[in-house]
Design a protein around this motif. Sequence first.
Motif, PDB file in Angstrom:
ATOM      1  N   MET A   1     -24.248  28.600 -37.095  1.00  0.00           N
ATOM      2  CA  MET A   1     -23.603  29.207 -38.253  1.00  0.00           C
ATOM      3  C   MET A   1     -23.994  28.458 -39.528  1.00  0.00           C
ATOM      4  N   LYS A   4     -20.814  28.019 -45.226  1.00  0.00           N
ATOM      5  CA  LYS A   4     -20.639  28.983 -46.315  1.00  0.00           C
ATOM      6  C   LYS A   4     -20.075  28.289 -47.554  1.00  0.00           C
ATOM      7  N   TRP A 119     -26.636  36.259 -44.357  1.00  0.00           N
ATOM      8  CA  TRP A 119     -27.169  34.909 -44.223  1.00  0.00           C
ATOM      9  C   TRP A 119     -28.478  34.866 -43.433  1.00  0.00           C
ATOM     10  N   GLU A 546     -19.452  39.599 -44.068  1.00  0.00           N
ATOM     11  CA  GLU A 546     -20.589  38.688 -44.016  1.00  0.00           C
ATOM     12  C   GLU A 546     -21.388  38.975 -42.748  1.00  0.00           C
ATOM     13  N   ASP A 548     -23.481  36.843 -40.327  1.00  0.00           N
ATOM     14  CA  ASP A 548     -23.705  35.424 -40.072  1.00  0.00           C
ATOM     15  C   ASP A 548     -25.108  35.159 -39.569  1.00  0.00           C
TER      16      ASP A 548
END
Length: 561
Positions: A1, A4, A119, A546, A548
């Motif tokens: 991950m 953020k 992302w 989002e 990820d």
Amino acid sequence: MTAKTKSERFRRLVSHGYFAPELPPCFVSEDLARYRQSVWKAINAIPSGKTNGPPAYHRFKSEPCLFYFPRFRHDDRKHGIINPISYLAISHTIAGNFIKIRTAAKRSGISASPPVFDWRGERALVRPSVDLRDDFRVDLASRLERFAVADIRAFFHTVYTHAIPWAIHGKVWAKKNTSTSHYGNLLDLLCRNAQGGQTIGLPVGPDTSRLLAEVIASAIDLELRRRLHIKSPNASRYVDDYTIGCPPDISGETAIAAPRQSAGVYEFELNNDKSAVFPSSFRFNSGWKEAVRAHVPRKDLSKRAFQRFFYEVGRVSEEQREINVEKFALQNARSAFVFADDWGYIQSQLINAYRRNSTLVSFLAEVLILRAMQRGDVERGKLKSFIESRLAVLAGENRTGEIIWLLFSLIRLEIKLEASRIASLFELDNALVAILVNVADSRGLIRGNVDYSLWSMSLDAAGLEGPMWLYAYECVRQGVNPSGNSRFIEKHPFFGPIIAKKISFLRVESGFDSVSSVLRRRRVENRTTERLRADFDEDFGFEIVEIDDEDDGGEEEVAIY
């Protein structure tokens, strides 16, 4: 991950949200993202000139580089590349306030194009899919007798920058509180400064513009819902395109008048040519994609198979004249083209397809480069004649988006042109055209003399702040500066820190490195699109905010020949 943090959002907005996706992959911003913190620190250290005055960058005004990219059955759309100083300021402000800005954008309740932060994909924000609009309309037509459609005229180009704080803080409050200590007002100032102080318009291309436009559109949505007392699943907006169901107590005229009045609160007008009421018996063209996919050559890559494919694509294109069927079809056949048996036939067909549909210029360049890398049998002699004649026509019509892609192609394919045949390019006051011509010339790909007189006028401090900034900076960094003057960058208070880090905005060899890598990126994008579509179709709203940076399974095998 991915962590953020504000810093990482800042990085992502710079690395994957700066250059417009309509540009060739040779225009890059990874260096700027890598050194964002040190450059931003240096920018903040520039004396403001006033005791306790605002930071110096608050007074930095610049103009974006412009280019015009083709649209299907419409005039070319103007795109902009914001000056990197201005873009750093805007993206840093957005990154620092992203959660609050996203909350403002999510107040809509009817948006089919929300700001989903990505992302792992090709962009910092997921690009919206028109399929969501069409899915909504099909469902709406199954429940109501009529629906209205309305479209905001020239949405991005007519944004009133003061509407940014209006949408974020509220119109009444924002008019009374104009200090840049409020981030909405600061964004208003920075967006004006990024276009020479103008209050009208947001440059099309950067993801920051998409986000801010969505915030404003969401505020319009709130006005619309207040006027009509309507919400999802009876109303939806895709970017600037409204679809409003008409229950028995709402007339079609009222359904169109409401978005017109709501848009007017934020200084927009509707496009009357695209506003209409339709019966729910309207035929939806939802099956054409499968009809096209069914004819993409898979195992048989012979000339006969491609003849059938082009015939079927032409037939469906005639049936669906308002849809860019050809672009979708050819993109789904990219692997087949790269590995086709009879390349000469394919090359001619692709060039002919581009001639009748200019939106295919980027795809044409992509396939030509991939085929040259994979098989090495691209017919460069024929391409030379085509590009020379085409560039002359495009220059006369200022169709710079197509020119940029063709220049990128000739550099990657190392095709040599005659300067006399492309002399009309030297009269275009365009930074992207200028730097690509400059690079081609430095690599010996242009025979004869290139006239740099027009472009060399921008090789000074003023040029770094005007629409030729990319040329003024990059021709020095590339070492192809025709005038030999480079001190103006080093002495510039804002660009000095950028050149000190040798930050590059142009790497001709970037992108289209292999068929498998291209398909892998497309696969990631498709998965993201399908994930969002499934989320939207469930209740015509979004839970996902989002995407990820999850493990995608490593180097998964892709379907190539």
